[in-house]
Scaffold this motif. Sequence first.
Motif, PDB file in Angstrom:
ATOM      1  N   MET A  39      68.290  33.042  78.354  1.00  0.00           N
ATOM      2  CA  MET A  39      67.832  32.095  79.373  1.00  0.00           C
ATOM      3  C   MET A  39      66.895  32.764  80.379  1.00  0.00           C
ATOM      4  O   MET A  39      65.959  32.128  80.877  1.00  0.00           O
ATOM      5  CB  MET A  39      69.037  31.489  80.089  1.00  0.00           C
ATOM      6  N   ARG A  40      67.124  34.025  80.672  1.00  0.00           N
ATOM      7  CA  ARG A  40      66.197  34.738  81.551  1.00  0.00           C
ATOM      8  C   ARG A  40      64.845  34.915  80.864  1.00  0.00           C
ATOM      9  O   ARG A  40      63.791  34.834  81.516  1.00  0.00           O
ATOM     10  CB  ARG A  40      66.786  36.097  81.947  1.00  0.00           C
ATOM     11  N   SER A  41      64.877  35.134  79.570  1.00  0.00           N
ATOM     12  CA  SER A  41      63.627  35.246  78.815  1.00  0.00           C
ATOM     13  C   SER A  41      62.881  33.916  78.795  1.00  0.00           C
ATOM     14  O   SER A  41      61.649  33.881  78.858  1.00  0.00           O
ATOM     15  CB  SER A  41      63.918  35.705  77.384  1.00  0.00           C
ATOM     16  N   LEU A  42      63.635  32.814  78.709  1.00  0.00           N
ATOM     17  CA  LEU A  42      63.017  31.489  78.767  1.00  0.00           C
ATOM     18  C   LEU A  42      62.307  31.304  80.108  1.00  0.00           C
ATOM     19  O   LEU A  42      61.165  30.822  80.156  1.00  0.00           O
ATOM     20  CB  LEU A  42      64.084  30.412  78.580  1.00  0.00           C
ATOM     21  N   LYS A  43      62.966  31.656  81.197  1.00  0.00           N
ATOM     22  CA  LYS A  43      62.345  31.528  82.510  1.00  0.00           C
ATOM     23  C   LYS A  43      61.062  32.346  82.588  1.00  0.00           C
ATOM     24  O   LYS A  43      60.032  31.865  83.101  1.00  0.00           O
ATOM     25  CB  LYS A  43      63.327  31.988  83.593  1.00  0.00           C
ATOM     26  N   GLN A  44      61.090  33.568  82.070  1.00  0.00           N
ATOM     27  CA  GLN A  44      59.897  34.417  82.087  1.00  0.00           C
ATOM     28  C   GLN A  44      58.761  33.781  81.294  1.00  0.00           C
ATOM     29  O   GLN A  44      57.595  33.821  81.711  1.00  0.00           O
ATOM     30  CB  GLN A  44      60.235  35.798  81.532  1.00  0.00           C
ATOM     31  N   ALA A  45      59.107  33.177  80.152  1.00  0.00           N
ATOM     32  CA  ALA A  45      58.085  32.549  79.315  1.00  0.00           C
ATOM     33  C   ALA A  45      57.449  31.360  80.031  1.00  0.00           C
ATOM     34  O   ALA A  45      56.226  31.169  79.985  1.00  0.00           O
ATOM     35  CB  ALA A  45      58.697  32.108  77.985  1.00  0.00           C
ATOM     36  N   ILE A  46      58.265  30.544  80.686  1.00  0.00           N
ATOM     37  CA  ILE A  46      57.737  29.378  81.401  1.00  0.00           C
ATOM     38  C   ILE A  46      56.916  29.826  82.607  1.00  0.00           C
ATOM     39  O   ILE A  46      55.838  29.276  82.876  1.00  0.00           O
ATOM     40  CB  ILE A  46      58.880  28.440  81.824  1.00  0.00           C
ATOM     41  N   ASN A  47      57.397  30.837  83.323  1.00  0.00           N
ATOM     42  CA  ASN A  47      56.634  31.360  84.459  1.00  0.00           C
ATOM     43  C   ASN A  47      55.269  31.871  84.007  1.00  0.00           C
ATOM     44  O   ASN A  47      54.253  31.624  84.659  1.00  0.00           O
ATOM     45  CB  ASN A  47      57.405  32.474  85.156  1.00  0.00           C
ATOM     46  N   ALA A  48      55.262  32.583  82.886  1.00  0.00           N
ATOM     47  CA  ALA A  48      53.999  33.114  82.372  1.00  0.00           C
ATOM     48  C   ALA A  48      53.051  31.991  81.962  1.00  0.00           C
ATOM     49  O   ALA A  48      51.837  32.084  82.141  1.00  0.00           O
ATOM     50  CB  ALA A  48      54.270  34.032  81.176  1.00  0.00           C
ATOM     51  N   ALA A  49      53.621  30.906  81.428  1.00  0.00           N
ATOM     52  CA  ALA A  49      52.789  29.785  80.971  1.00  0.00           C
ATOM     53  C   ALA A  49      52.210  28.982  82.118  1.00  0.00           C
ATOM     54  O   ALA A  49      51.164  28.336  81.960  1.00  0.00           O
ATOM     55  CB  ALA A  49      53.614  28.871  80.065  1.00  0.00           C
ATOM     56  N   THR A  50      52.869  29.016  83.282  1.00  0.00           N
ATOM     57  CA  THR A  50      52.463  28.143  84.387  1.00  0.00           C
ATOM     58  C   THR A  50      51.720  28.869  85.503  1.00  0.00           C
ATOM     59  O   THR A  50      51.256  28.219  86.449  1.00  0.00           O
ATOM     60  CB  THR A  50      53.690  27.429  84.998  1.00  0.00           C
ATOM     61  N   THR A  51      51.596  30.178  85.414  1.00  0.00           N
ATOM     62  CA  THR A  51      50.964  30.922  86.513  1.00  0.00           C
ATOM     63  C   THR A  51      49.440  30.826  86.493  1.00  0.00           C
ATOM     64  O   THR A  51      48.799  31.167  87.488  1.00  0.00           O
ATOM     65  CB  THR A  51      51.353  32.412  86.459  1.00  0.00           C
ATOM     66  N   GLU A  52      48.868  30.350  85.402  1.00  0.00           N
ATOM     67  CA  GLU A  52      47.413  30.343  85.288  1.00  0.00           C
ATOM     68  C   GLU A  52      46.761  29.155  85.985  1.00  0.00           C
ATOM     69  O   GLU A  52      45.537  29.091  86.064  1.00  0.00           O
ATOM     70  CB  GLU A  52      47.006  30.367  83.810  1.00  0.00           C
ATOM     71  N   THR A  53      47.546  28.195  86.454  1.00  0.00           N
ATOM     72  CA  THR A  53      46.974  27.026  87.102  1.00  0.00           C
ATOM     73  C   THR A  53      47.805  26.611  88.312  1.00  0.00           C
ATOM     74  O   THR A  53      49.021  26.765  88.314  1.00  0.00           O
ATOM     75  CB  THR A  53      46.874  25.843  86.111  1.00  0.00           C
ATOM     76  N   GLU A  54      47.115  26.111  89.324  1.00  0.00           N
ATOM     77  CA  GLU A  54      47.789  25.585  90.510  1.00  0.00           C
ATOM     78  C   GLU A  54      47.795  24.063  90.497  1.00  0.00           C
ATOM     79  O   GLU A  54      48.449  23.445  91.341  1.00  0.00           O
ATOM     80  CB  GLU A  54      47.092  26.096  91.779  1.00  0.00           C
ATOM     81  N   GLU A  55      47.063  23.458  89.564  1.00  0.00           N
ATOM     82  CA  GLU A  55      46.973  22.000  89.501  1.00  0.00           C
ATOM     83  C   GLU A  55      48.323  21.447  89.042  1.00  0.00           C
ATOM     84  O   GLU A  55      48.802  21.810  87.959  1.00  0.00           O
ATOM     85  CB  GLU A  55      45.857  21.598  88.534  1.00  0.00           C
ATOM     86  N   PRO A  56      48.966  20.574  89.832  1.00  0.00           N
ATOM     87  CA  PRO A  56      50.354  20.176  89.542  1.00  0.00           C
ATOM     88  C   PRO A  56      50.578  19.562  88.170  1.00  0.00           C
ATOM     89  O   PRO A  56      51.535  19.934  87.474  1.00  0.00           O
ATOM     90  CB  PRO A  56      50.663  19.162  90.659  1.00  0.00           C
ATOM     91  N   LEU A  57      49.742  18.619  87.770  1.00  0.00           N
ATOM     92  CA  LEU A  57      49.952  17.982  86.468  1.00  0.00           C
ATOM     93  C   LEU A  57      49.769  18.979  85.328  1.00  0.00           C
ATOM     94  O   LEU A  57      50.487  18.922  84.323  1.00  0.00           O
ATOM     95  CB  LEU A  57      49.000  16.796  86.296  1.00  0.00           C
ATOM     96  N   GLU A  58      48.836  19.887  85.490  1.00  0.00           N
ATOM     97  CA  GLU A  58      48.634  20.898  84.450  1.00  0.00           C
ATOM     98  C   GLU A  58      49.801  21.873  84.422  1.00  0.00           C
ATOM     99  O   GLU A  58      50.176  22.369  83.359  1.00  0.00           O
ATOM    100  CB  GLU A  58      47.317  21.635  84.683  1.00  0.00           C
ATOM    101  N   ARG A  59      50.402  22.155  85.576  1.00  0.00           N
ATOM    102  CA  ARG A  59      51.588  23.026  85.608  1.00  0.00           C
ATOM    103  C   ARG A  59      52.741  22.379  84.837  1.00  0.00           C
ATOM    104  O   ARG A  59      53.467  23.053  84.108  1.00  0.00           O
ATOM    105  CB  ARG A  59      52.014  23.295  87.047  1.00  0.00           C
ATOM    106  N   ILE A  60      52.892  21.063  84.994  1.00  0.00           N
ATOM    107  CA  ILE A  60      53.931  20.356  84.229  1.00  0.00           C
ATOM    108  C   ILE A  60      53.636  20.468  82.740  1.00  0.00           C
ATOM    109  O   ILE A  60      54.534  20.761  81.935  1.00  0.00           O
ATOM    110  CB  ILE A  60      53.995  18.874  84.649  1.00  0.00           C
ATOM    111  N   ALA A  61      52.390  20.242  82.378  1.00  0.00           N
ATOM    112  CA  ALA A  61      52.002  20.305  80.963  1.00  0.00           C
ATOM    113  C   ALA A  61      52.256  21.693  80.396  1.00  0.00           C
ATOM    114  O   ALA A  61      52.826  21.847  79.299  1.00  0.00           O
ATOM    115  CB  ALA A  61      50.533  19.925  80.809  1.00  0.00           C
ATOM    116  N   GLN A  62      51.863  22.724  81.144  1.00  0.00           N
ATOM    117  CA  GLN A  62      52.058  24.090  80.661  1.00  0.00           C
ATOM    118  C   GLN A  62      53.538  24.447  80.606  1.00  0.00           C
ATOM    119  O   GLN A  62      53.967  25.209  79.735  1.00  0.00           O
ATOM    120  CB  GLN A  62      51.309  25.072  81.579  1.00  0.00           C
TER     121      GLN A  62
END
Length: 217
Positions: free
Chosen positions: A78-101
Amino acid sequence: MPVTSKSARPVGRPPDTDLQERRRAEILDAATTIFAEHGLAAADVQEIANKTGVGKGTVYRYFPSKEDLFLAAVDHGMRSLKQAINAATTETEEPLERIAQGVRGYLTFFDENPKIVELLIHERAHFRDRKEPTYFVHREANLGPWRELFRGLIDAGVVRDQPVEQIIEVISGLVYGTMFTNYFAGRKSNLARQCESILNIVFHGILISQEEANHGK
């Protein structure tokens, strides 16, 4: 011969915490594989030790029992899952794109780590008396930023004014169910296309707007 006082004796080398953390992670990686293949009851700690390249006693120095090791492996996943999601969402600040990522990162993680899905299944089978499974403990701990994101979208008039918890529950349940469906039934389409389908329903719903209805007349 001079007598060396007790206080003058050389102090032993302090423990290498980095090495300990690496060793712990290696044990957990090996345990994830063995538990996923055999389940908790049939898994052999000696096999986990062999796969890690350490003695069985070393495994027990890090984890007092096989049950502790299993739960630590689930927690590690589960910690690895959090890291993966954090890595996927750090490239954008746009809220809808963060949800998508975030949705893409979540489904991609489990698609690439089916062993973690097996651990979640085994945990449910062997620890039914636990107040809350590890998955949901981590989910609740990590939802704070997502709650803030949806509140911001509601305040901005982008998302309909509705309970944030309701939004969170629906989206969380959707991706959670999709993850298990992909595992048990097999993913039927390209992962990117599957994510786009989910996002299309989440963002646009299934009903046409009144404007679209009038336009179609």
